[in-house]
Design an enzyme around this catalytic site. Structure first.
Site, PDB file in Angstrom:
ATOM      1  CB  ALA A 127      -0.937  -0.002   1.205  1.00 40.21           C
ATOM      2  CG  HIS A 155      -7.241   3.256  -5.264  1.00 41.09           C
ATOM      3  ND1 HIS A 155      -8.301   2.748  -5.981  1.00 41.09           N
ATOM      4  CD2 HIS A 155      -6.209   2.395  -5.473  1.00 41.09           C
ATOM      5  CE1 HIS A 155      -7.951   1.633  -6.581  1.00 41.09           C
ATOM      6  NE2 HIS A 155      -6.682   1.394  -6.295  1.00 41.09           N
ATOM      7  CD  GLU A 157      -1.182  -2.185  -8.342  1.00 38.25           C
ATOM      8  OE1 GLU A 157      -2.168  -1.492  -8.674  1.00 38.25           O
ATOM      9  OE2 GLU A 157      -0.627  -2.083  -7.234  1.00 38.25           O
TER      10      GLU A 157
END
Length: 266
Positions: free
Chosen positions: A127, A135, A185
């Site tokens: 993270a 995000h 990702e």
């Protein structure tokens, strides 16, 4: 002595006009400096966090925008920016009509507080700190497949091959990890809008590279789906309302560094 006073007075007036020109309103309420930190082309990464005061306010519930059930929303509280709703629906509709219908949204917008919780829980390997994650923008989505890992499914392959057609990019592709500093990702897509997603696809550029490309070129002309575009890059200190077109449709975005990009139709 009088001459020195006059010179100082002229310098002060000039400095005042320069400062106020840089701070002049672009659209009636957003100053030049504020515009640097807003828009669809913001770079948000390890080096350039989004500022908390510029978090978008147009957030909507993703589960309530899924009118045609082209995809699954994993949680009832997933939010996205409202202005990416239509292009995302168009992307999912195209997938559905091409026989790909097992997409699942697992994450959208995150508040600073939620991002901090994830960072504290999972650490820096899984993270990012609050403000440093895309995000926090409301322009990114994590999309999985109900059939398995994205890198192993038709959904993952289709997404990588088609997102650019609707203004989205694969933000962290396998061949750009040395640029993004983020591991591969295949589930993370980011909205940048047309024609930018098309240019990035054609030139195989990550967002960081694309902003540098615009900065170097200053003016870029392109055409997408029969629509002509002119993209102009300005350093914020050289930008003013006077450079905006009077009779054409345009959008403005900062780069979250020191630049402002105008995208003009026609």
């Amino acid at each position: 002595m009088k001459k020195i006073i006059v010179i100082l007075l002229i310098f002060s007036i000039s400095a005042w006009f320069t400062f106020n020109n840089q701070k002049s309103n672009i659209d009636g309420h957003t100053s030049t400096q504020e515009q640097v930190y807003q828009g669809d082309l913001l770079i948000v990464n390890h080096d350039f966090p989004i500022k908390k005061k510029y978090i978008p306010k147009d957030l909507v519930n993703a589960s309530k925008t899924n009118y045609n059930n082209y995809y699954v929303v994993l949680y009832n509280d997933i939010l996205i920016s409202e202005h990416i709703k239509a292009p995302f629906e168009a992307l999912m509709e195209q997938a559905y009509h091409e026989g790909i219908s097992n997409f699942m949204i697992s994450s959208g917008f995150r508040s600073f507080e939620e991002q901090k919780r994830l960072y504290d829980e999972y650490g820096k390997d899984s993270a990012l700190p609050a403000g440093y994650s895309e995000h926090n923008l409301g322009l990114s989505l994590d999309i999985g497949s109900t059939q398995g890992r994205m890198e192993d499914t038709f959904e993952g392959q289709w997404l990588a091959e088609n997102v650019w057609q609707h203004g989205f990019i694969m933000r962290y592709p396998k061949n750009k990890t040395h640029i993004t500093k983020i591991k591969y990702e295949p589930w993370h897509i980011r909205y940048v809008g047309l024609p930018h997603s098309v240019l990035m696809q054609e030139k195989d550029l990550a967002l960081e590279e694309y902003i540098e490309f615009l900065k170097d070129e200053q003016i870029v002309h392109t055409s997408v789906n029969g629509q002509d575009y002119t993209i102009e890059y300005y350093d914020s200190v050289l930008f003013s309302k006077a450079v905006l077109p009077k009779d054409k449709t345009y959008t403005i975005s900062g780069d979250n560094q020191s630049g402002i990009i105008i995208t003009i139709e026609g």
